[in-house]
Design a protein around this motif. Structure first.
Motif, PDB file in Angstrom:
ATOM      1  N   SER B  20       0.850  -1.185   0.000  1.00  0.00           N
ATOM      2  CA  SER B  20       0.000   0.000   0.000  1.00  0.00           C
ATOM      3  C   SER B  20       0.884   1.233   0.000  1.00  0.00           C
ATOM      4  O   SER B  20       1.620   1.483   0.950  1.00  0.00           O
ATOM      5  N   LEU B  21       0.835   1.987  -1.083  1.00  0.00           N
ATOM      6  CA  LEU B  21       1.562   3.257  -1.183  1.00  0.00           C
ATOM      7  C   LEU B  21       0.531   4.375  -1.233  1.00  0.00           C
ATOM      8  O   LEU B  21      -0.455   4.288  -1.953  1.00  0.00           O
ATOM      9  N   GLU B  22       0.802   5.420  -0.486  1.00  0.00           N
ATOM     10  CA  GLU B  22      -0.179   6.495  -0.399  1.00  0.00           C
ATOM     11  C   GLU B  22       0.375   7.817  -0.930  1.00  0.00           C
ATOM     12  O   GLU B  22       1.557   8.119  -0.777  1.00  0.00           O
ATOM     13  N   CYS B  23      -0.508   8.562  -1.513  1.00  0.00           N
ATOM     14  CA  CYS B  23      -0.161   9.864  -2.077  1.00  0.00           C
ATOM     15  C   CYS B  23      -1.281  10.833  -1.725  1.00  0.00           C
ATOM     16  O   CYS B  23      -2.464  10.507  -1.905  1.00  0.00           O
ATOM     17  N   THR B  24      -0.911  11.980  -1.214  1.00  0.00           N
ATOM     18  CA  THR B  24      -1.926  13.002  -0.924  1.00  0.00           C
ATOM     19  C   THR B  24      -1.480  14.335  -1.496  1.00  0.00           C
ATOM     20  O   THR B  24      -0.280  14.635  -1.576  1.00  0.00           O
ATOM     21  N   VAL B  25      -2.454  15.113  -1.883  1.00  0.00           N
ATOM     22  CA  VAL B  25      -2.196  16.417  -2.468  1.00  0.00           C
ATOM     23  C   VAL B  25      -2.844  17.472  -1.584  1.00  0.00           C
ATOM     24  O   VAL B  25      -3.953  17.266  -1.083  1.00  0.00           O
ATOM     25  N   GLU B  26      -2.159  18.580  -1.412  1.00  0.00           N
ATOM     26  CA  GLU B  26      -2.707  19.680  -0.612  1.00  0.00           C
ATOM     27  C   GLU B  26      -2.741  20.952  -1.440  1.00  0.00           C
ATOM     28  O   GLU B  26      -1.923  21.152  -2.334  1.00  0.00           O
ATOM     29  N   GLY B  27      -3.703  21.797  -1.129  1.00  0.00           N
ATOM     30  CA  GLY B  27      -3.744  23.103  -1.761  1.00  0.00           C
ATOM     31  C   GLY B  27      -4.441  23.147  -3.096  1.00  0.00           C
ATOM     32  O   GLY B  27      -4.323  24.147  -3.823  1.00  0.00           O
ATOM     33  N   THR B  28      -5.144  22.088  -3.434  1.00  0.00           N
ATOM     34  CA  THR B  28      -5.877  22.080  -4.689  1.00  0.00           C
ATOM     35  C   THR B  28      -7.097  21.187  -4.529  1.00  0.00           C
ATOM     36  O   THR B  28      -7.180  20.398  -3.596  1.00  0.00           O
TER      37      THR B  28
END
Lengths: 111, 115
Positions: B20-28
């Motif tokens: 399980s690899l996780e990616c999160t984005v902030e500011g959009t």
């Protein structure tokens, strides 16, 4: 079937000289071309792009040339610096489409 | 400002174990999200992309799957890893409001080694 090809896996250049990285593509629907620079263990960073309506785009030491009839583009770095040593990826897409990358060319600039 | 977070940075997993690899984005909001893999000698290969929550498109058949449970979260998974899953995995996002594909921003990547 590779749509974006970088046939030179590596290139070695002396500091101060010109580096020329080449890229060929097969999909005539591509209308946007980009170069990314990648250091080991890091994500690629955008370097320079060109749309299909142009044949040249320049940004400081970096210039990208596009030859649509030959389906060929190149990245020129002048003058080359040791900090330019990295893997350079050519990428292409149809407008608003997904990026398709080449295999990359490892550039080594020697002092 | 927009930022993208990807973890872990490195991972060593035995064959047959889950991933399980996780990616999160902030500011959009409502970004397009992507998973790429850089395998040895093979450049950057697009694995999955997502244009919205629970909307996933797969570019290549493989042992991996992707999910987007929230607008700014993109997860890459596998039930049983294979040796061929080793590589450098990159998450990327693109704001739909940005013209042209140079709107892609990549995370710092995860080096996965399957042993």
């Amino acid at each position: 079937d590779q749509q974006v090809k970088q046939n030179s896996p590596s290139l070695s250049v002396q500091e101060g000289r010109i580096s020329i990285l080449n890229c060929d593509y097969t999909n005539s629907m591509f209308d946007y071309f980009l170069w990314y620079k990648k250091y080991p263990a890091e994500g690629p960073t955008f370097l320079i792009s060109i749309s299909s309506i142009k044949d040249k785009n320049e940004d400081g030491r970096f210039t990208v040339f596009l030859n649509k009839s030959a389906k060929h583009l190149s990245l020129h770095i002048v003058p080359s610096q040791p900090g330019d040593s990295a893997v350079y990826f050519c990428a292409a897409s149809e407008y608003a489409g997904n990026l398709i990358f080449g295999k990359g060319t490892k550039l080594s600039v020697k002092p | 400002s927009q930022t993208i977070h990807q973890w872990p940075a490195t991972l060593v997993q035995p064959v047959g174990s889950p991933l399980s690899l996780e990616c999160t984005v902030e500011g959009t909001s409502n970004p397009n999200l992507y998973w790429y893999r850089q395998a040895a000698g093979r450049g950057l290969q697009l694995l999955f992309y997502s244009i919205g929550i629970d909307q996933i498109s797969s570019e290549v058949p493989q042992n991996l799957s992707a999910s987007r449970p929230q607008d700014r979260q993109f997860i890459l998974s596998s039930k049983k890893l294979l040796l061929s899953d080793s590589g450098f995995y990159l998450c990327a996002w693109r704001n739909l409001g940005q013209e042209g594909p140079d709107g892609y921003t990549f995370g710092s990547g995860t080096r996965l080694t399957v042993v």
